[in-house]
Scaffold this active site. Structure first.
Site, PDB file in Angstrom:
ATOM      1  N   LYS A  16       0.864  -1.188   0.000  1.00  0.00           N
ATOM      2  CA  LYS A  16       0.000   0.000   0.000  1.00  0.00           C
ATOM      3  C   LYS A  16       0.892   1.226   0.000  1.00  0.00           C
ATOM      4  CE  LYS A  16      -4.279  -1.634   1.942  1.00  0.00           C
ATOM      5  NZ  LYS A  16      -4.513  -2.140   3.289  1.00  0.00           N
ATOM      6  N   HIS A  47       0.455   6.951   2.658  1.00  0.00           N
ATOM      7  CA  HIS A  47      -0.314   8.182   2.463  1.00  0.00           C
ATOM      8  C   HIS A  47      -0.405   8.968   3.759  1.00  0.00           C
ATOM      9  CE1 HIS A  47      -3.878   6.509   4.390  1.00  0.00           C
ATOM     10  NE2 HIS A  47      -3.567   5.387   3.785  1.00  0.00           N
ATOM     11  N   HIS A  69      -0.814   7.948   7.478  1.00  0.00           N
ATOM     12  CA  HIS A  69       0.255   7.405   8.325  1.00  0.00           C
ATOM     13  C   HIS A  69       1.251   8.469   8.796  1.00  0.00           C
ATOM     14  CE1 HIS A  69      -1.084   3.316   7.229  1.00  0.00           C
ATOM     15  NE2 HIS A  69      -0.483   2.986   8.351  1.00  0.00           N
TER      16      HIS A  69
HETATM   17  N1  ARG Z   1      -0.713  -1.612  10.195  1.00  0.00           N
HETATM   18  C1  ARG Z   1      -1.754  -1.082  11.034  1.00  0.00           C
HETATM   19  C2  ARG Z   1      -2.503   0.014  10.283  1.00  0.00           C
HETATM   20  O1  ARG Z   1      -1.977   0.588   9.355  1.00  0.00           O
HETATM   21  C3  ARG Z   1      -1.226  -0.496  12.326  1.00  0.00           C
HETATM   22  C4  ARG Z   1      -0.519  -1.463  13.226  1.00  0.00           C
HETATM   23  C5  ARG Z   1      -0.340  -0.912  14.597  1.00  0.00           C
HETATM   24  N2  ARG Z   1       0.417  -1.742  15.483  1.00  0.00           N
HETATM   25  C6  ARG Z   1      -0.035  -2.845  16.063  1.00  0.00           C
HETATM   26  N3  ARG Z   1       0.789  -3.516  16.838  1.00  0.00           N
HETATM   27  N4  ARG Z   1      -1.255  -3.286  15.906  1.00  0.00           N
HETATM   28  O2  ARG Z   1      -3.615   0.317  10.652  1.00  0.00           O
END
Ligand code: ARG
Length: 569
Positions: free
Chosen positions: A131, A134, A137
């Site tokens: 992905k 964007h 984040h």
């Molecule tokens: N990859 C996830 C997202 O973009 C966030 C992960 C956050 N960290 C975790 N340990 N769950 O929404």
């Protein structure tokens, strides 16, 4: 000199002098000291109400007796007002102490070792494979980066983790699409964009030809089973995504200590599932395995789906355990948007039910959403703003401003980069994190607003004053800093070390961002109201030293939130 400590000691001496004995100790008096809301009421104040019982006198009389008994050369005076004892520091002593504290700290004013021996794991940025990076984040990346820097600055051992979103059935579909239509070179060169195209095409064609979905499932199974070809394509997707993301991290100056993401926990979930079962927490529900959280007012945490597949939460549970065993953390912060509030409440509750002590140290640092020029962003509707594009546009805009305002500046590219990136980061970290943010160019890049360019410009102004001042030969006369404008700068600087700690306690870097604006404004007021370079030598020395202290403190504040402070703009 620590004025609070000194005042506490003077109070203790005065109590003994006036009343013969004291039931409180100096640190207990220190804890009573307050910062008056208005400097006209003194630099510090102590309410005497708590002393009434042990001294058997009304607070008003106690305050008066102590005001008369107190005697210290660093104090201008102590005044009794309605049961309060207000302390006025000697202006010159106060100025000398604070300015010297900054200068003696050599660029590390406000740093400390309060975190010595403690470890903080910070889970931030945590992007998803295949992905585009964007602006959704941006906040997690910059909040996490700021917290990381602030914890480091106060002596903690920090572990920054990018918990990659690198697991899910979509990766099976992507491999299927790649095998059918993709080619190595296009993806290698086109990066994530090409992967996204393949994925979109797959989903479109699968509508006509549902058999494609079986192909996707088969490839996902192949990844799970460790099939060599599937894994090598999947790992290559990861590499390509990270290479793209690395460009953004480079621009932002963000780094990580670990990229252990969801797939890292593939072989680490079974022991957790076993432990849940052993402790009687795992129950069967329509074929799925769940932990019931009804008693805590939450829907159940699903651990295994009915087809045996693990979930995001299952991986996060394994991650807590792994981090505990690997880092023995005191705190583990999850810098993730508030959409995941429930997920983390469930996660921490399950960890607690498992009896894991470390659950107490887990904390969800949530934040609001980012929209762009009044438009909410939605991947589904194609309204996305890529972070790299946003940063590059910002750098270009900053460059145009420099070309107009300071055409002769050296290093224009580098400084445009610092201003452009700083403007975006500052905008993101300016408000309480839980607030939604609407990104606006004219606000982020305004040189007169509460912005990075304004604060950076003030820093450069200080640098320019110091260049013009050259070497100082005279002893500074700190009584020249007795005016309210100089004193405001000093007071703000004095509060900075405690502010860092407070900002950490609340996981709120915006407190540092706002502080940088307050200090810049206070310095600018001082700068406009006072002659510096052409003042008499001893006065000039004092004002130049205040300028040094302000410059250093602004640079530290900006650095803590991940923003550079150029010497010239
Ligand atoms: N990859 C996830 C997202 O973009 C966030 C992960 C956050 N960290 C975790 N340990 N769950 O929404």
């Amino acid at each position: 000199m620590d004025f609070k400590q000194a005042i506490a000691q003077s109070v203790l001496d005065a109590v003994i002098k006036a009343f013969g004995e004291s039931s409180l100790t100096a640190p207990e008096y220190e804890a009573l000291l307050e910062l008056p809301p208005d400097p006209a009421m003194g630099d510090y104040a102590m309410p005497c109400f708590k002393l009434a019982k042990s001294l058997r006198k009304p607070p008003v009389a106690i305050a008066e007796a102590l005001a008369a008994a107190i005697d210290a050369d660093y104090l201008d005076r102590a005044e009794a007002v309605k049961g309060y004892l207000n302390f006025y520091l000697d202006r010159a002593t106060y100025a000398r102490n604070i300015v010297n504290a900054v200068l003696d700290a050599n660029g590390r004013y406000g740093s400390s070792n309060i975190g010595e021996g403690k470890t903080i794991v910070i889970d931030y940025s945590s992007i998803n494979i295949a992905k585009r990076f964007h602006i959704g984040h941006l906040s997690t990346t910059m909040l996490g980066n700021a917290l990381y820097r602030m914890y480091k600055y106060t002596g903690y051992n920090c572990v920054g983790v990018n918990h990659l979103g690198d697991w899910g059935t979509q990766f099976g579909k992507m491999i299927a699409a790649y095998k059918r239509w993709g080619d190595k070179e296009t993806v290698q060169n086109g990066g994530v964009d090409e992967m996204v195209k393949l994925y979109v095409r797959f989903n479109n064609e699968a509508k006509e030809n549902p058999a494609l979905n079986d192909e996707g499932r088969a490839w996902f199974k192949a990844i799970e089973d460790g099939d060599e070809e599937a894994l090598s394509i999947f790992n290559w997707f990861k590499e390509v995504t990270l290479k793209d993301a690395e460009r953004v991290y480079d621009i932002l100056g963000v780094t990580f200590d670990s990229y252990a993401g969801e797939s890292f926990y593939n072989d680490k979930m079974q022991p957790v599932i076993d432990e849940l079962a052993e402790k009687g927490l795992l129950i069967e529900d329509q074929g799925a395995k769940i932990v019931d959280l009804k008693d805590y007012g939450m829907p159940p945490a699903i651990i295994l789906r009915s087809d045996g597949a693990t979930l995001y939460a299952t991986r996060d549970l394994a991650a807590i355990r792994y981090r505990r065993d690997t880092y023995n953390f005191d705190k583990c912060l999850y810098v993730v948007a508030y959409q995941q509030d429930l997920h983390f409440r469930q996660l921490f509750k399950v960890a607690e039910l498992l009896g894991w002590d470390c659950a107490k140290g887990c904390e969800h640092v949530n934040f609001g959403m980012v929209s762009y020029e009044g438009q909410s962003l939605s991947t589904r509707e194609g309204r996305v703003v890529y972070l790299e594009d946003l940063l590059n546009t910002s750098i270009e805009k900053a460059r145009a401003i420099i070309d107009e305002k300071s055409p002769d500046l050296e290093n224009k590219d580098e400084i445009a980069r610092q201003i452009g990136v700083g403007a975006v980061v500052f905008f993101d970290l300016y408000n309480n994190r839980i607030k939604d943010i609407d990104f606006h160019w004219d606000r982020a890049l305004n040189f007169d607003g509460e912005t990075a360019p304004y604060v950076m410009y003030t820093h450069a102004r200080c640098a320019s004053v110091l260049r013009k001042a050259g070497e100082l030969t005279d002893e500074p006369d700190y009584s020249a800093l007795s005016d309210p404008d100089a004193q405001n700068v000093i007071r703000l600087i004095e509060q900075f070390p405690e502010l860092i700690v407070e900002a950490l306690n609340r996981s709120e870097p915006s407190m540092i961002t706002r502080f940088s604006v307050d200090l810049a404004q206070a310095y600018n007021k001082f700068y406009y109201e006072n002659r510096i370079i052409d003042a008499p030598p001893a006065v000039r020395a004092a004002r130049v030293n205040l300028t040094k202290a302000a410059k250093s403190t602004i640079a530290i504040a900006l650095d803590l939130i991940g923003i550079a402070a150029p010497e010239r703009m």
